[in-house]
Design a protein around this motif. Structure first.
Motif, mmCIF file in Angstrom:
data_model
loop_
_atom_site.group_PDB
_atom_site.id
_atom_site.type_symbol
_atom_site.label_atom_id
_atom_site.label_comp_id
_atom_site.label_asym_id
_atom_site.label_seq_id
_atom_site.Cartn_x
_atom_site.Cartn_y
_atom_site.Cartn_z
ATOM 1 N N UNK A 290 -13.395 12.415 18.321
ATOM 2 C CA UNK A 290 -12.123 12.376 17.609
ATOM 3 C C UNK A 290 -11.001 12.622 18.609
ATOM 4 N N UNK A 291 -10.048 11.716 18.689
ATOM 5 C CA UNK A 291 -8.864 11.933 19.531
ATOM 6 C C UNK A 291 -7.893 12.800 18.747
ATOM 7 N N UNK A 292 -7.252 13.761 19.415
ATOM 8 C CA UNK A 292 -6.289 14.624 18.744
ATOM 9 C C UNK A 292 -5.068 14.834 19.628
ATOM 10 N N UNK A 293 -3.963 15.213 18.995
ATOM 11 C CA UNK A 293 -2.720 15.528 19.715
ATOM 12 C C UNK A 293 -1.966 16.591 18.929
ATOM 13 N N UNK A 294 -1.451 17.586 19.653
ATOM 14 C CA UNK A 294 -0.630 18.646 19.062
ATOM 15 C C UNK A 294 0.522 18.883 20.034
ATOM 16 N N UNK A 295 1.695 18.373 19.672
ATOM 17 C CA UNK A 295 2.831 18.491 20.581
ATOM 18 C C UNK A 295 2.558 17.718 21.852
ATOM 19 N N UNK A 296 2.667 18.391 22.999
ATOM 20 C CA UNK A 296 2.404 17.712 24.273
ATOM 21 C C UNK A 296 0.950 17.862 24.727
ATOM 22 N N UNK A 297 0.115 18.472 23.891
ATOM 23 C CA UNK A 297 -1.310 18.620 24.216
ATOM 24 C C UNK A 297 -2.114 17.548 23.498
ATOM 25 N N UNK A 298 -3.165 17.074 24.145
ATOM 26 C CA UNK A 298 -4.029 16.077 23.519
ATOM 27 C C UNK A 298 -5.421 16.159 24.137
ATOM 28 N N UNK A 299 -6.390 15.588 23.450
ATOM 29 C CA UNK A 299 -7.753 15.616 23.962
ATOM 30 C C UNK A 299 -8.702 14.897 23.032
ATOM 31 N N UNK A 300 -9.983 15.131 23.282
ATOM 32 C CA UNK A 300 -11.035 14.539 22.467
ATOM 33 C C UNK A 300 -11.957 15.672 22.039
ATOM 34 N N UNK A 301 -12.259 15.728 20.748
ATOM 35 C CA UNK A 301 -13.228 16.696 20.262
ATOM 36 C C UNK A 301 -14.463 15.940 19.784
ATOM 37 N N UNK A 302 -15.584 16.658 19.716
ATOM 38 C CA UNK A 302 -16.862 16.034 19.363
ATOM 39 C C UNK A 302 -17.499 16.783 18.206
ATOM 40 N N UNK A 303 -18.131 16.023 17.308
ATOM 41 C CA UNK A 303 -18.879 16.594 16.193
ATOM 42 C C UNK A 303 -20.191 15.821 16.091
ATOM 43 N N UNK A 304 -21.275 16.544 15.758
ATOM 44 C CA UNK A 304 -22.585 15.913 15.616
ATOM 45 C C UNK A 304 -23.196 16.280 14.279
ATOM 46 N N UNK A 305 -24.081 15.430 13.802
ATOM 47 C CA UNK A 305 -24.836 15.725 12.582
ATOM 48 C C UNK A 305 -25.887 16.785 12.878
ATOM 49 N N UNK A 306 -26.475 16.749 14.099
ATOM 50 C CA UNK A 306 -27.504 17.723 14.469
ATOM 51 C C UNK A 306 -27.649 17.797 15.987
ATOM 52 N N UNK A 307 -28.045 18.987 16.442
ATOM 53 C CA UNK A 307 -28.414 19.200 17.849
ATOM 54 C C UNK A 307 -29.765 19.893 17.814
#
Length: 120
Positions: free
Chosen positions: A83-100
């Motif tokens: 998931x790409x995200x942005x908050x103000x001048x910060x941004x990044x990519x977060x990850x989610x999985x169904x299982x590990x």
């Protein structure tokens, strides 16, 4: 937020760098993050090593505590989304999985056993 499916078969060897920890929703109150159904969300740091490339570490969120996942162990990640995200001048990519889940080492008794007893 748009999810992007990730083909984990192209990521190379995945290893647990930091074992499962409950994800914190509010650092002041230490409130633990929950999903819509009230289940605790855990965070697992995983190293990614593709052939000929440097190791990268990604933090993956997963609902429910991943059982048997320990630091240094090879893991299998199922249903990984980015998931790409942005908050103000910060941004990044977060990850989610169904299982590990842990990958059983080759030659473990469970893997080597074919259900037949010795002798006869």
């Amino acid at each position: 937020m748009q999810s992007i499916p990730v083909d984990t078969s192209r990521l190379g060897v995945l290893r647990c760098a930091v074992g499962p920890e409950p994800k914190i929703a509010d650092f002041e109150s230490k409130e633990v993050k929950k999903d819509r159904d009230g289940n605790t969300i855990y965070s697992v740091a995983v190293t990614v090593r593709q052939e000929g490339r440097r190791v990268s570490v990604i933090e993956i969120a997963v609902t429910g505590e991943p059982k048997g996942v320990v630091e240094g162990a090879e893991v299998r990640v199922t249903g990984l989304d980015a998931f790409a995200w942005a908050m103000g001048d910060r941004h990044g990519i977060s990850f989610r999985a169904a299982a590990i889940t842990p990958v059983p080492p080759a030659g473990t008794p469970a893997a080597a056993s074919n259900g037949k007893a010795g002798g006869a």
